[in-house]
Design a protein around this motif. Sequence first.
Motif, PDB file in Angstrom:
ATOM      1  N   ASP A  63       0.887  -1.154   0.000  1.00  0.00           N
ATOM      2  CA  ASP A  63       0.000   0.000   0.000  1.00  0.00           C
ATOM      3  C   ASP A  63       0.930   1.210   0.000  1.00  0.00           C
ATOM      4  OD1 ASP A  63      -1.596   2.206   0.608  1.00  0.00           O
ATOM      5  OD2 ASP A  63      -2.931   1.059   1.901  1.00  0.00           O
ATOM      6  N   LEU A  64       0.943   1.964  -1.077  1.00  0.00           N
ATOM      7  CA  LEU A  64       1.887   3.077  -1.194  1.00  0.00           C
ATOM      8  C   LEU A  64       1.658   4.147  -0.136  1.00  0.00           C
ATOM      9  CD1 LEU A  64       2.337   3.652  -5.037  1.00  0.00           C
ATOM     10  CD2 LEU A  64       4.111   3.066  -3.373  1.00  0.00           C
ATOM     11  N   ALA A 307     -11.188  -1.420  -5.773  1.00  0.00           N
ATOM     12  CA  ALA A 307     -12.213  -1.332  -4.729  1.00  0.00           C
ATOM     13  C   ALA A 307     -11.601  -1.023  -3.371  1.00  0.00           C
ATOM     14  CB  ALA A 307     -13.002  -2.636  -4.661  1.00  0.00           C
ATOM     15  N   ALA A 308     -10.294  -1.291  -3.233  1.00  0.00           N
ATOM     16  CA  ALA A 308      -9.619  -1.058  -1.945  1.00  0.00           C
ATOM     17  C   ALA A 308      -8.992   0.332  -1.860  1.00  0.00           C
ATOM     18  CB  ALA A 308      -8.552  -2.125  -1.713  1.00  0.00           C
ATOM     19  N   VAL A 309      -9.051   1.116  -2.943  1.00  0.00           N
ATOM     20  CA  VAL A 309      -8.559   2.499  -2.882  1.00  0.00           C
ATOM     21  C   VAL A 309      -9.542   3.316  -2.056  1.00  0.00           C
ATOM     22  CG1 VAL A 309      -8.023   4.571  -4.209  1.00  0.00           C
ATOM     23  CG2 VAL A 309      -7.418   2.304  -5.114  1.00  0.00           C
ATOM     24  N   THR A 310      -9.043   3.950  -1.008  1.00  0.00           N
ATOM     25  CA  THR A 310      -9.923   4.726  -0.122  1.00  0.00           C
ATOM     26  C   THR A 310      -9.532   6.195  -0.131  1.00  0.00           C
ATOM     27  OG1 THR A 310      -8.535   4.299   1.823  1.00  0.00           O
ATOM     28  CG2 THR A 310     -10.344   2.743   1.388  1.00  0.00           C
ATOM     29  N   TRP A 311     -10.489   7.026   0.274  1.00  0.00           N
ATOM     30  CA  TRP A 311     -10.327   8.476   0.280  1.00  0.00           C
ATOM     31  C   TRP A 311     -10.761   9.029   1.631  1.00  0.00           C
ATOM     32  CZ3 TRP A 311      -9.228  11.244  -4.439  1.00  0.00           C
ATOM     33  CH2 TRP A 311      -9.125  10.420  -5.566  1.00  0.00           C
ATOM     34  N   SER A 323      -5.582   5.168   0.918  1.00  0.00           N
ATOM     35  CA  SER A 323      -5.069   3.812   0.750  1.00  0.00           C
ATOM     36  C   SER A 323      -4.902   3.558  -0.737  1.00  0.00           C
ATOM     37  CB  SER A 323      -6.023   2.775   1.360  1.00  0.00           C
ATOM     38  OG  SER A 323      -5.501   1.464   1.201  1.00  0.00           O
ATOM     39  N   LEU A 324      -3.716   3.051  -1.143  1.00  0.00           N
ATOM     40  CA  LEU A 324      -3.429   2.846  -2.562  1.00  0.00           C
ATOM     41  C   LEU A 324      -2.649   1.537  -2.733  1.00  0.00           C
ATOM     42  CD1 LEU A 324      -3.677   4.066  -5.403  1.00  0.00           C
ATOM     43  CD2 LEU A 324      -1.479   5.206  -5.019  1.00  0.00           C
TER      44      LEU A 324
END
Length: 333
Positions: A63-64, A307-311, A323-324
């Motif tokens: 996760d970058l 779908a797991a990229v969060t803001w 989250s990336l």
Amino acid sequence: MTIPPLGQTGRLVPLEEDAPRNLKFRKLLSSFYSAGKVRERMPELRRLARESVDAVISEGACDLVTALTLRVPGVVTMRDLGLPDDRWFEIDSLVHQALLAAPHDLAGARDHAQRITMALVEELDVRREYGTDTTDRSLFPLLLAGRVDGEPVSDEDILSMLYLILLGIDPVSSLTATALLHLEEHPSLRARLIADPALIPRAADEYLRWMSPVQGTARTVAEHVELGGRTLRAGERVFVSWASANRDEAVFADPDTVDLDRDIPGHLAFGAGSHYCLGASLVRALFTVMLEEVLTRIPDYRVSDRAAVTWFPDITSFYGVTSLPVRFTPRSS
């Protein structure tokens, strides 16, 4: 000062002080975050970015955000505050909890904020008891020796300034992570930056304009005034939207597009006037070294689970990716 009000006591110095008093506090901090000071720290910043990528590069996935974009400014901030490097995740998690709890759980938000403050109080007490020396690279020697109107800076004001600096971790992270997501979605733009890394500092300002990691700030109207055909009355709270200003079609052509060739007339991502962000040079430097490290060492990164990229949720004044998850070709560190 927030909308809605959180009911906290005190104020964030110098952000919530008017000129000319706020300028006296800014003068204390300005030398620490000056462009020259940041240039001196570039080897340290690059080393931190490289170490962060080294820790995951052989895995081919991470996760970058947690591995890089949150860790690097987190560690830098711990050093500025005189806290151990390895406390960055703990302290930043408390900041997150305070920010995200505030709209629906004021007591919880205050509790998280108080726990952060106590960590800073403990460090302040240690410095007071044992003093500081030339090996102390934190803000404490500067602030403990500082004077405002001829008087020592109060503990309350020192803690306020340190707390405000903590709030700078997430905007740096979300700026960089959101740019990395955008570049993954725009291969030609990514290829251009890989081919010409000298464009990355320019990209920093265009991404700052385009996404505005701090969406705006709140203010209290000092006196009745007419603005845009509306009457603002003394005592009312207003939200000054930097994000809206940075997408103003009257100022920026095609404002919703990231354009590295744009002749940027002056974005407002760092605010303006006497409250202009003191850490602007550091933000640009952190963005530059992190982007350079990714584009040089893991240039083929790709989002592994969209779908797991969060803001950040809309309830906060911050904006951007939190989250990336990515995959890339594994390499030796």
